[in-house]
Design an enzyme around this catalytic site. Structure first.
Site, mmCIF file in Angstrom:
data_model
loop_
_atom_site.group_PDB
_atom_site.id
_atom_site.type_symbol
_atom_site.label_atom_id
_atom_site.label_comp_id
_atom_site.label_asym_id
_atom_site.label_seq_id
_atom_site.Cartn_x
_atom_site.Cartn_y
_atom_site.Cartn_z
ATOM 1 C CG ASN A 158 -1.948 -1.027 1.246
ATOM 2 O OD1 ASN A 158 -2.515 -1.348 0.202
ATOM 3 N ND2 ASN A 158 -2.231 -1.592 2.405
ATOM 4 C CG MET A 208 -1.383 3.413 2.956
ATOM 5 S SD MET A 208 -2.704 3.644 4.158
ATOM 6 C CE MET A 208 -3.405 2.000 4.169
ATOM 7 C CG HIS A 213 -2.893 2.236 7.753
ATOM 8 N ND1 HIS A 213 -2.976 0.969 7.218
ATOM 9 C CD2 HIS A 213 -4.177 2.613 8.013
ATOM 10 C CE1 HIS A 213 -4.233 0.603 7.153
ATOM 11 N NE2 HIS A 213 -4.985 1.580 7.633
ATOM 12 C CG ASP A 214 -0.041 -0.681 5.616
ATOM 13 O OD1 ASP A 214 -1.108 -0.666 6.256
ATOM 14 O OD2 ASP A 214 0.005 -0.619 4.377
ATOM 15 C CB THR A 215 5.156 0.615 9.810
ATOM 16 O OG1 THR A 215 4.691 1.984 9.762
ATOM 17 C CG2 THR A 215 5.646 0.199 8.433
#
Length: 464
Positions: A158, A208, A213-215
């Protein structure tokens, strides 16, 4: 659960378009990226406290987790820590939209949403004085891209997502090439920094990975510190600027939606560097602060009564509301047109903004376009919708507010609102009496929910 009396505006021409989330082909994206030219208008409009306002948003981190991060502590040491700053909803998209539109519009999702062109937003306010504005969205493939997302073309992770790009969600921006091409990627950000082409107002969204958000908070804070330190070397970005570092919402929904936030930049007085500000703020405060600083009108929505950042409030002579947040959550939506996850909260009717002679927080009235669009609508009563309730306590909401020492409490029963007063009723010429609270929270010590004095009537929507 009790029913509620909601004062709404009948607006048949105002409707949301829920569009397809399908993406253009990669070849179409590449073709557009090669031909669409970014726009970088500039201006030099002075303000009461700052000349520029920039905000950088990270994602989904609880207050304590952010406050405990070493790089966040370092950034806080360079500015003012806002210890009482709140998101207004879950999930992400309604928070982003609220920060530019002054309302969630009952959004309870991250869907592909197009808000109709007759709904005003911050760019409309800034345009009244020719104040330049723009957005920087990391990894958007070209200026004004309107796709649902754009993944990393090597790892397919993302990167860019539309739900974190607030202005593109408004049709009056997305359908206007002159406006939409001000929404650019970080390549354009660094170009604008190098060429002194930054706008005076900008919303900055990392991808992202970088936004946590993704980490996680550690990864994102390392990125953010490096990002800010690089920009600090740009006098065009830093000097005379107020820079807000914040998060869209908490990670965990059942807790109060308080988020760690910092004010930085050359506009922060030296004596305030390294201090804290305990005033109650929400994402709506970014709007009310901008309005107060530049003498702009209000959208007539939740920005109208939102507290403004104290260093600006002190300069313009505005007294912020004191809010007891003991039982505040701000973690859910209310009844309205963009509710899709909870159809018991769906209504096709859009709540009307203020359109009268309200002075609003900054004292500069309501945007004329808002008056023109909404002022001729006829208020109607809707008895059918179930009244929202606090999902944590399970209690129905009551709404209250306090203005000039006078307390107003609205109790809800099945068919009507019974109002008790200790003074005269709010008038169409009074300052808006809104303070964003919820559930059993209180305003100036008064138990209640969320209320807003609009025009010569009380219009309310509960946010849990």
């Amino acid at each position: 659960m009790q029913s509620a009396l909601l004062l709404l505006a009948s607006a048949g021409a105002v409707s949301a378009q829920l569009a397809t989330t399908s993406e253009p082909s990669l070849s179409q994206i590449q073709q557009a990226a090669a031909t669409v030219v970014p726009s970088s208008p500039t201006s030099n409009v002075g303000g009461a406290v700052f000349k520029n306002f920039y905000q950088v948003w990270l994602e989904n981190i609880d207050y304590d987790a952010a406050a405990g991060d070493e790089n966040q502590k370092y950034l806080a040491s360079k500015g003012i820590t806002l210890t009482n700053y709140w998101a207004v909803a879950h999930p992400s998209e309604p928070n982003y939209v609220s920060a530019v539109g002054g309302d969630q519009f009952a959004m309870d999702n991250d869907d592909f949403i197009q808000i109709p062109a007759n709904i005003s937003h911050v760019a409309d306010l800034l345009d009244t004085k020719g104040i330049s504005w723009g957005e920087y969205q990391e990894n958007t493939p070209y200026p004004g891209f309107q796709g649902f997302n754009y993944s990393n073309q090597k790892t397919y992770a993302n990167d860019y997502v539309r739900k974190h790009n607030p202005l593109i969600i408004f049709d009056s921006v997305a359908s206007n090439a002159t406006r939409s091409t001000r929404i650019k990627n970080f390549t354009s950000l660094w170009d604008d920094v190098a060429n002194n082409k930054l706008p005076q107002w900008a919303f900055i969204t990392p991808n992202m990975t970088n936004d946590a958000h993704d980490t996680n908070i550690t990864f994102a804070s390392v990125w953010e510190r490096g990002f800010i330190e690089k920009l600090e070397n740009s006098t065009d970005f830093w000097n005379e600027s107020l820079i807000l570092l914040t998060f869209d919402e908490t990670e965990h929904y059942p807790i109060g939606n308080r988020i760690f936030s910092i004010l930085l930049g050359g506009a922060v007085p030296k004596e305030l560097v390294g201090t804290t500000d305990d005033t109650f703020y929400t994402h709506y405060s970014t709007l009310s602060t901008v309005e107060a600083n530049w003498g702009l009108p209000s959208l007539g929505r939740w920005d109208c009564g939102a507290n403004i950042f104290q260093l600006v409030a002190d300069k313009v002579g505005y007294t912020n509301y004191k809010v007891d947040t003991s039982n505040l959550y701000l973690n859910s939506s209310f009844i309205g047109p963009l509710s899709t996850n909870d159809y018991s909260n769906y209504s096709s009717v859009w709540a009307a903004p203020a359109t009268g002679n309200e002075t609003c927080a900054a004292g500069h009235g309501i945007l004329q376009a808002v008056k023109d669009t909404w002022g001729k609508l006829t208020p109607t009563y809707n008895y059918t919708s179930p009244f929202p309730y606090d999902t944590v306590s399970g209690k129905d909401i009551k709404v209250s507010f306090s203005r000039n020492g006078t307390t107003w409490i609205s109790g809800v029963n099945d068919t009507k609102i019974a109002t008790t007063t200790s003074g005269t009723s709010p008038s169409s010429t009074s300052s808006t009496a809104a303070a964003t609270s919820s559930g059993a929270a209180s305003v100036n010590g008064v138990s209640g929910g969320l209320a807003l004095a609009l025009s010569s009537f009380i219009s309310f929507a509960a946010i849990l």
